[in-house]
Design an enzyme around this catalytic site. Structure first.
Site, PDB file in Angstrom:
ATOM      1  N   TYR A  54       3.002   4.723   0.725  1.00  0.00           N
ATOM      2  CA  TYR A  54       3.657   5.312   1.901  1.00  0.00           C
ATOM      3  C   TYR A  54       2.627   6.164   2.651  1.00  0.00           C
ATOM      4  O   TYR A  54       1.842   6.885   2.045  1.00  0.00           O
ATOM      5  CB  TYR A  54       4.814   6.204   1.469  1.00  0.00           C
ATOM      6  CG  TYR A  54       5.966   5.476   0.815  1.00  0.00           C
ATOM      7  CD1 TYR A  54       6.730   4.540   1.509  1.00  0.00           C
ATOM      8  CD2 TYR A  54       6.329   5.748  -0.509  1.00  0.00           C
ATOM      9  CE1 TYR A  54       7.806   3.892   0.915  1.00  0.00           C
ATOM     10  CE2 TYR A  54       7.405   5.108  -1.116  1.00  0.00           C
ATOM     11  CZ  TYR A  54       8.133   4.178  -0.402  1.00  0.00           C
ATOM     12  OH  TYR A  54       9.197   3.544  -0.989  1.00  0.00           O
ATOM     13  N   ASP A  89       0.855  -1.186   0.000  1.00  0.00           N
ATOM     14  CA  ASP A  89       0.000   0.000   0.000  1.00  0.00           C
ATOM     15  C   ASP A  89       0.890   1.234   0.000  1.00  0.00           C
ATOM     16  O   ASP A  89       2.100   1.129   0.190  1.00  0.00           O
ATOM     17  CB  ASP A  89      -1.008  -0.019   1.149  1.00  0.00           C
ATOM     18  CG  ASP A  89      -0.397   0.191   2.522  1.00  0.00           C
ATOM     19  OD1 ASP A  89       0.823  -0.052   2.678  1.00  0.00           O
ATOM     20  OD2 ASP A  89      -1.134   0.580   3.439  1.00  0.00           O
ATOM     21  N   PHE A 126       6.689   2.078  -4.252  1.00  0.00           N
ATOM     22  CA  PHE A 126       8.085   2.320  -3.842  1.00  0.00           C
ATOM     23  C   PHE A 126       8.594   3.731  -4.174  1.00  0.00           C
ATOM     24  O   PHE A 126       9.666   4.110  -3.718  1.00  0.00           O
ATOM     25  CB  PHE A 126       9.038   1.264  -4.434  1.00  0.00           C
ATOM     26  CG  PHE A 126       8.776  -0.123  -3.943  1.00  0.00           C
ATOM     27  CD1 PHE A 126       9.190  -0.514  -2.672  1.00  0.00           C
ATOM     28  CD2 PHE A 126       8.092  -1.036  -4.729  1.00  0.00           C
ATOM     29  CE1 PHE A 126       8.930  -1.800  -2.201  1.00  0.00           C
ATOM     30  CE2 PHE A 126       7.815  -2.324  -4.256  1.00  0.00           C
ATOM     31  CZ  PHE A 126       8.243  -2.698  -3.003  1.00  0.00           C
ATOM     32  N   HIS A 138      11.509  -9.114   0.577  1.00  0.00           N
ATOM     33  CA  HIS A 138      11.186  -7.691   0.407  1.00  0.00           C
ATOM     34  C   HIS A 138      12.431  -6.837   0.670  1.00  0.00           C
ATOM     35  O   HIS A 138      13.280  -7.209   1.492  1.00  0.00           O
ATOM     36  CB  HIS A 138      10.071  -7.322   1.398  1.00  0.00           C
ATOM     37  CG  HIS A 138       9.399  -6.033   1.096  1.00  0.00           C
ATOM     38  ND1 HIS A 138       9.893  -4.829   1.545  1.00  0.00           N
ATOM     39  CD2 HIS A 138       8.287  -5.750   0.381  1.00  0.00           C
ATOM     40  CE1 HIS A 138       9.086  -3.852   1.132  1.00  0.00           C
ATOM     41  NE2 HIS A 138       8.105  -4.383   0.417  1.00  0.00           N
TER      42      HIS A 138
END
Length: 227
Positions: A67, A65, A78, A187
């Site tokens: 920031y 989701d 990202f 991740h």
């Protein structure tokens, strides 16, 4: 019907925009944007789809989701807006980019140039309350973004799916691996990057696959400055 997207995604997703789950999501978002601080701003919710049309998608990088900090999110997974400090996960992505291709980190965190080359920077949930990670999970976004993945999977032209972390890798079952390519690793967050993200070489692997398919590689070098 109101046009939500301004490229070929509009026709592909138009049936979804009429379904009860999406109409409920819209009502929820109207209330949220009216009463809470929500990111990204409502004009950039679909930025990933706007910048990377359906026919142009070559690579998908799937995030979770947006920031949830002030002024960070702008609709690309990202990526952050110009002038915003580079977040830790993205710093690790830049570090791996340097390890993989020798491309030194830039001072900003804006990934728009990747999106414009066919890298769909898609989150599974497209909005969030400020300071509350995952706060818009379970309100309908996952249903829409699953449809986006399904539509891409059904496309004749193959795609490289870059799946970092377990939530992204849960989508593997939706992807025809006889046609598309999957690159997966832990991740890039500081909690997991040292467990196999570093050294995974996703950027060179992606370009090798694209070239094997007769496609132009992605220029992963970001511009030094963004407006």
């Amino acid at each position: 019907m109101k046009t939500i997207l301004h490229n070929d995604w509009q026709e592909i997703l138009a049936p979804e925009f009429q379904k009860p789950y999406y109409l409920q999501l819209r009502e929820f978002l109207k209330q949220e944007y009216a009463t809470q601080k929500i990111h990204p701003d409502m004009y950039h919710i679909f930025e990933a789809l706007e910048l990377t049309p359906f026919h142009a998608v070559k690579v998908v990088i799937l995030g979770q989701d947006p920031y949830h900090g002030y002024n960070q999110a702008h609709g690309l997974s990202f990526s952050v807006q110009p002038g915003v400090k580079v977040p830790p996960s993205l710093r690790n992505i830049y570090q791996e980019l340097q390890l993989d291709l020798g491309i030194p980190p830039v001072a900003h965190g804006n990934l728009t140039s990747w999106a414009k080359q066919g890298v769909l920077l898609l989150n599974t949930v497209l909005t969030v309350r400020e300071g509350q990670a995952y706060s818009h999970r379970g309100h309908g976004w996952e249903q829409l973004t699953d449809v986006i993945i399904e539509k891409l999977n059904a496309r004749t032209q193959p795609i490289v799916f870059i799946l970092w972390g377990r939530p992204a890798q849960e989508k593997i079952k939706m992807i025809d691996t006889t046609k598309h390519a999957i690159i997966k690793s832990p991740h890039p967050s500081p909690l997991s990057a040292h467990r196999g993200f570093f050294g995974s070489r996703p950027f060179s692997k992606t370009n090798q696959i694209l070239q094997d398919w007769g496609e132009a590689p992605i220029d992963w070098q970001l511009p030094e400055t963004v407006e």
